[in-house]
Scaffold this active site. Structure first.
Site, PDB file in Angstrom:
ATOM      1  N   ASP A 280      -6.436   0.737   0.872  1.00  0.00           N
ATOM      2  CA  ASP A 280      -6.551   0.964   2.318  1.00  0.00           C
ATOM      3  C   ASP A 280      -7.923   0.487   2.767  1.00  0.00           C
ATOM      4  O   ASP A 280      -8.631  -0.176   2.009  1.00  0.00           O
ATOM      5  CB  ASP A 280      -6.319   2.438   2.647  1.00  0.00           C
TER       6      ASP A 280
ATOM      7  N   LYS B  44       0.833  -1.196   0.000  1.00  0.00           N
ATOM      8  CA  LYS B  44       0.000   0.000   0.000  1.00  0.00           C
ATOM      9  C   LYS B  44       0.876   1.256   0.000  1.00  0.00           C
ATOM     10  O   LYS B  44       0.686   2.165  -0.821  1.00  0.00           O
ATOM     11  CB  LYS B  44      -0.918   0.016   1.223  1.00  0.00           C
TER      12      LYS B  44
END
Length: 359
Positions: A244, A226
């Site tokens: 996320d 991420k």
């Protein structure tokens, strides 16, 4: 001589009379004894017969008692069932929108791309909501954003970057001093360890520069896919999907994936959209998740893409009530960046209030 023979005759007569009397007495005694035996037998029979009637009466009473008890239980059960049914009816949630018909893969892809176009019109100003001026600042800010808001990170990093603007400066910092600087972001000890580790790695392995390749970025302490995709997409222009909590939640609500694992979500979504859309798609979906499609109570009644959403009805559908759930610029509130892009229509976030001096 004539009187002598009369005496024996009288004696004989008296003896006979006495014998008759004795026999009669004996017969009376036998009769009385027999009568007594008969009375005793009758009394015994009556005594034995009496208990036989009592159990029958007791059994009848028990049966009546059991019947009454069963009837009472049935009535109580029926009453409880009726009460439960009424309660269930009273607590039953409002009906949601009717379920959609199963759609083909091609139909889902078309709907997904239309959602992306609608989000692009809704958020033409979508951007990463972390303040940064170079790849190192973005990398550090993204690591700090774990388990906190971008607003809190943006309020914390000005002091941090004033003290250590480069990886070399940060790697040389005293751990306790670094902990104190990033304390407002939470989990400051673990984050301090990651920042010191990645700064030393950038200094020693990459000449103090943030690498522009995914495999190099994920090799740094505290950096996962991420974080790497955020840095690649926004500091180097390399397309990446940032999964996320907001992106994962909306991707499942939109029917793009059923996966919970972030990497699987990333792979599923990457198959739907062209690579050139990945970075901006991430910003648009995250923007929508923070402003409209909240985790606990989505503002369904104020959502422009509601007709395209399979999850419509999970949140507030009344337009007026839903409008009150909107956040940031859509709700007339400040954004998360202290220095937002020029085209951002909302207000900048306020800086962190200075600590109150002890009196």
């Amino acid at each position: 001589m004539n009187e002598t023979p009369e005496k024996p005759a009288a004696a004989t007569k008296a003896a006979a009379k006495k014998a008759v009397t004795k026999k009669a007495t004996a017969q009376k005694a036998v009769a009385a004894q027999a009568a007594a035996k008969t009375t005793t037998k009758q009394a015994t029979a009556a005594t034995e017969a009496a208990p036989a009637k009592k159990p029958a009466a007791k059994k009848t009473a028990t049966a009546k008692k059991t019947t009454v008890k069963k009837t009472a239980v049935k009535k109580a059960t029926a009453k409880k069932t009726t009460t439960t049914a009424k309660t269930a009816t009273a607590k039953a949630p409002a009906k949601k929108a009717p379920a959609r018909k199963p759609e083909s893969r091609a139909a889902m892809v078309r709907r997904a791309r239309r959602i992306n176009r609608e989000l692009a019109e809704l958020y033409p100003y979508a951007h990463p909501e972390l303040d940064f001026t170079n790849p190192f600042e973005l990398l550090v800010a993204t690591v700090l954003s774990a388990q906190t808001t971008d607003l809190r990170v943006n309020q914390t990093t000005p002091r941090l970057f004033a003290v250590c603007p480069t990886p070399e400066d940060m790697a040389a910092m005293d751990p306790e001093q670094l902990e104190e600087l990033i304390r407002p972001t939470g989990f400051f000890r673990a984050k301090t360890k990651s920042l010191l580790g990645l700064s030393a790695a950038l200094r020693d392995r990459f000449g103090g520069e943030v690498p522009g390749r995914l495999e190099d970025l994920v090799s740094l302490p505290g950096v996962g896919r991420k974080t790497a995709n955020v840095v690649l997409g926004n500091a180097f222009g390399v397309p990446g999907i940032t999964v996320d909590t907001h992106f994962g939640r909306l991707a499942r609500r939109f029917g793009w994936t059923t996966a919970e694992d972030a990497e699987k979500v990333e792979a599923d979504v990457a198959e739907i959209f062209p690579k050139s859309e990945w970075t901006m798609l991430s910003h648009r979906v995250v923007f929508h998740g923070r402003r409209v499609c909240h985790s606990r109570k989505p503002a369904c009644g104020a959502c422009p893409i509601a007709p395209l959403c399979p999850a419509y009805g999970e949140g507030e559908t009344d337009p007026e009530k839903a409008k009150k759930l909107l956040k940031y610029e859509l709700g007339g509130q400040p954004g998360q960046r202290l220095k937002p892009p020029a085209d951002y229509p909302g207000q900048p976030a306020p800086p962190m209030a200075p600590p109150v001096a002890a009196s």
